[in-house]
Design a protein around this motif. Structure first.
Motif, mmCIF file in Angstrom:
data_model
loop_
_atom_site.group_PDB
_atom_site.id
_atom_site.type_symbol
_atom_site.label_atom_id
_atom_site.label_comp_id
_atom_site.label_asym_id
_atom_site.label_seq_id
_atom_site.Cartn_x
_atom_site.Cartn_y
_atom_site.Cartn_z
ATOM 1 N N GLY A 40 0.802 -1.214 0.000
ATOM 2 C CA GLY A 40 0.000 0.000 0.000
ATOM 3 C C GLY A 40 0.835 1.264 0.000
ATOM 4 O O GLY A 40 0.294 2.366 0.010
ATOM 5 N N HIS A 41 2.154 1.107 -0.044
ATOM 6 C CA HIS A 41 3.052 2.263 0.022
ATOM 7 C C HIS A 41 3.897 2.386 -1.233
ATOM 8 O O HIS A 41 4.045 1.444 -2.018
ATOM 9 C CB HIS A 41 3.959 2.154 1.253
ATOM 10 C CG HIS A 41 3.263 2.519 2.533
ATOM 11 N ND1 HIS A 41 3.547 3.663 3.244
ATOM 12 C CD2 HIS A 41 2.280 1.898 3.207
ATOM 13 C CE1 HIS A 41 2.775 3.719 4.316
ATOM 14 N NE2 HIS A 41 1.998 2.654 4.322
ATOM 15 N N SER A 42 4.473 3.554 -1.395
ATOM 16 C CA SER A 42 5.298 3.866 -2.565
ATOM 17 C C SER A 42 6.575 3.033 -2.575
ATOM 18 O O SER A 42 7.166 2.759 -1.525
ATOM 19 C CB SER A 42 5.653 5.359 -2.537
ATOM 20 O OG SER A 42 6.633 5.667 -3.507
ATOM 21 N N ALA A 43 7.024 2.681 -3.778
ATOM 22 C CA ALA A 43 8.338 2.058 -3.952
ATOM 23 C C ALA A 43 9.412 3.107 -4.196
ATOM 24 O O ALA A 43 10.570 2.768 -4.410
ATOM 25 C CB ALA A 43 8.300 1.081 -5.128
ATOM 26 N N GLY A 44 9.019 4.375 -4.140
ATOM 27 C CA GLY A 44 9.968 5.451 -4.416
ATOM 28 C C GLY A 44 10.058 5.721 -5.913
ATOM 29 O O GLY A 44 9.399 5.101 -6.734
ATOM 30 N N GLY A 45 10.890 6.690 -6.259
ATOM 31 C CA GLY A 45 11.083 7.039 -7.654
ATOM 32 C C GLY A 45 12.347 7.851 -7.819
ATOM 33 O O GLY A 45 12.924 8.306 -6.832
ATOM 34 N N SER A 46 12.867 7.984 -9.004
ATOM 35 C CA SER A 46 12.130 7.473 -10.143
ATOM 36 C C SER A 46 12.433 6.012 -10.487
ATOM 37 O O SER A 46 11.730 5.411 -11.296
ATOM 38 C CB SER A 46 12.409 8.341 -11.386
ATOM 39 O OG SER A 46 13.766 8.307 -11.768
ATOM 40 N N SER A 47 13.462 5.424 -9.876
ATOM 41 C CA SER A 47 13.796 4.024 -10.179
ATOM 42 C C SER A 47 12.988 3.072 -9.301
ATOM 43 O O SER A 47 13.510 2.108 -8.744
ATOM 44 C CB SER A 47 15.300 3.797 -9.969
ATOM 45 O OG SER A 47 16.063 4.730 -10.694
#
Length: 469
Positions: free
Chosen positions: A150-157
């Protein structure tokens, strides 16, 4: 915005990849314990097993590989980020504004990557043109964090980091123009080294810009993988203007002077979990015999606004030259973040020369902060990993950009100055079990010192493994 119930996803299993990192897997291939073809098939199966992470943009069928391939990582599976050309595959840059065309040749960094012996199994997802610190879209599924979907994997990679953290592949290509290696590494509990500007072959997308922000690299699960990759890549291309790194294999006996910074140079105060991660790391470094003391970094107070304006210039240029990506490119189909950056830049474009001049001068403040020090320790991000939707491109631009600036408050300085910077998992986690990263940065060419220090921290407090959750 509804926060989803925690679900952890990984692909570790009893197959040819096992629990190996890239170095361990390459050694198993060299010893003949597993074959490159077997590893490629099993990695492809792992990618399928974590399809719910939505991290793969373009899959490639596992190649039929024989023995005899060279390189430090011969037989190790990986993926290329979808803002970098891989011959025979389309390059979409995470954008819905055009139909991607098939690349006719490998980008220079892909050739450097392939020189290490890796087997490419496809391309990973990124937010549109790499502008966002989360891999989310207006009309497509987001890349999900394997520690908590339910959370972000980050970015941009973000696609690369999600797959490596989930155990689908041991390492994956990433690049960094404002934190895009280090941010997803922090979100997903990985090691993310942004090398010194010029350490890798020049990045096609930024080499001709007035401030060259972007450098390529990888995200990994272990310090030794990041060190071995850098050494292998250096055999393909070594910049004579930088000191060679060579293969770093462990900590150094040298005792360092390390400065630490809790709140960002532009005045953003980090949250409690992040603050605790840095102070815990300070204590660990002192326990290892290093001298660690507070430091200040007196960068121009206009730095944040200048970096945002420069980012807006990039969006404006992409919108103006978009037909180089595809004949059907329509800048009006760019996402809300890209459009907002471009529209704000149009209002202030006349200030571009001053923005560039001030950004270039940042290296003076950075050098002053590091005077008498070997490294600087800071948070990677001012906030712990947000739930999906918090930074999505359909959030109204004024709200979204404020959230981004409160989140990405540390990493851009190293892109502007060109200095190396390394994200590491700390010993802390959030209440939801998400990793919290810390950042070590140094002078140009100091990758060896960064890696030696990272080896010592990893040995002192081994990184959490998702398969143990």
């Amino acid at each position: 915005m509804t926060i989803e119930k925690r679900t952890t996803v990984h692909a570790f299993r009893d197959d040819s990849l096992g629990e190996h990192d890239a170095v361990g897997l390459a050694e198993a291939v060299r010893r003949g314990e597993v074959s490159p073809a077997e590893v490629a098939r099993d990695a492809a199966a792992r990618l399928g097993a974590v399809a719910e992470l939505h991290a793969v943009q373009v899959p490639l069928d596992p190649p039929a590989l024989g023995g005899g391939a060279g390189g430090a990582f011969a037989g190790v599976p990986t993926l290329v980020k979808d803002n970098t050309d891989y011959a025979g595959l389309p390059t979409g840059h995470g954008s819905a504004a055009f139909t991607p065309r098939t690349a006719r040749r490998h980008a220079p960094f892909v050739r450097q990557l392939l020189s290490t012996g890796v087997t490419v199994l496809g391309k990973t997802r990124l937010p549109e043109f790499g502008f966002s610190p989360t891999t989310e879209y207006e009309s497509a599924d987001p890349a999900r964090n394997p520690w908590h979907t339910g959370h972000s994997a980050g970015g941009s990679s973000g696609g690369a980091a999600a797959l490596v953290a989930a155990g689908a592949v041991p390492l994956a290509h990433a690049n960094d123009g404002g934190g895009s290696i280090r941010i997803p590494a922090a979100c997903c509990g990985l090691v993310g080294l942004k090398p010194t500007r010029g350490r890798m072959v020049p990045n096609d997308q930024s080499r001709h810009l007035p401030v060259d922000l972007v450098v390529d690299g990888v995200v990994t699960r272990t310090v030794r993988d990041s060190a071995a990759f850098l050494a292998a890549a250096e055999r393909h291309h070594r910049n004579p203007k930088l000191p060679p790194v060579g293969l770093v294999e462990g900590p150094s006996d040298r005792r360092l002077r390390i400065g630490y910074l809790l709140d960002s140079p532009n005045g953003v105060r980090c949250d409690d979990d992040t603050r605790a991660a840095v102070t815990d790391t300070v204590a660990t470094l002192r326990g290892l015999g290093h001298t660690v003391e507070p430091v200040t970094m007196d960068i121009d107070p206009r730095f944040t606004e200048d970096f945002l304006t420069y980012w807006g210039m990039l969006s404006f240029l992409l919108g103006a030259t978009g037909r180089t990506f595809g004949a059907d490119f329509d800048r009006h189909r760019m996402d809300g973040l890209s459009r907002g950056l471009r529209e704000e830049y149009v209002k202030r474009w006349r200030g571009t020369p001053g923005v560039v001049r001030r950004l270039r001068r940042t290296k003076l403040a950075y050098a002053a902060a590091l005077r008498g020090l070997d490294l600087v320790l800071t948070p990677v991000l001012a906030r712990t990993t947000p739930p999906l939707g918090h930074l999505a491109p359909d959030v109204p631009y004024p709200v979204l950009v404020e959230r981004i600036l409160e989140y990405v408050a540390y990493t851009p300085v190293d892109n502007v100055v060109g200095t190396p910077s390394l994200s590491l998992p700390s010993s802390r986690t959030t209440a939801d079990g998400l990793p919290v990263g810390v950042l070590l940065s140094g002078r140009p060419g100091s990758e060896r010192t960064l890696l030696e220090t990272a080896f010592a921290l990893e040995a002192e407090r081994p990184f959490r493994r998702i398969q143990d959750v």
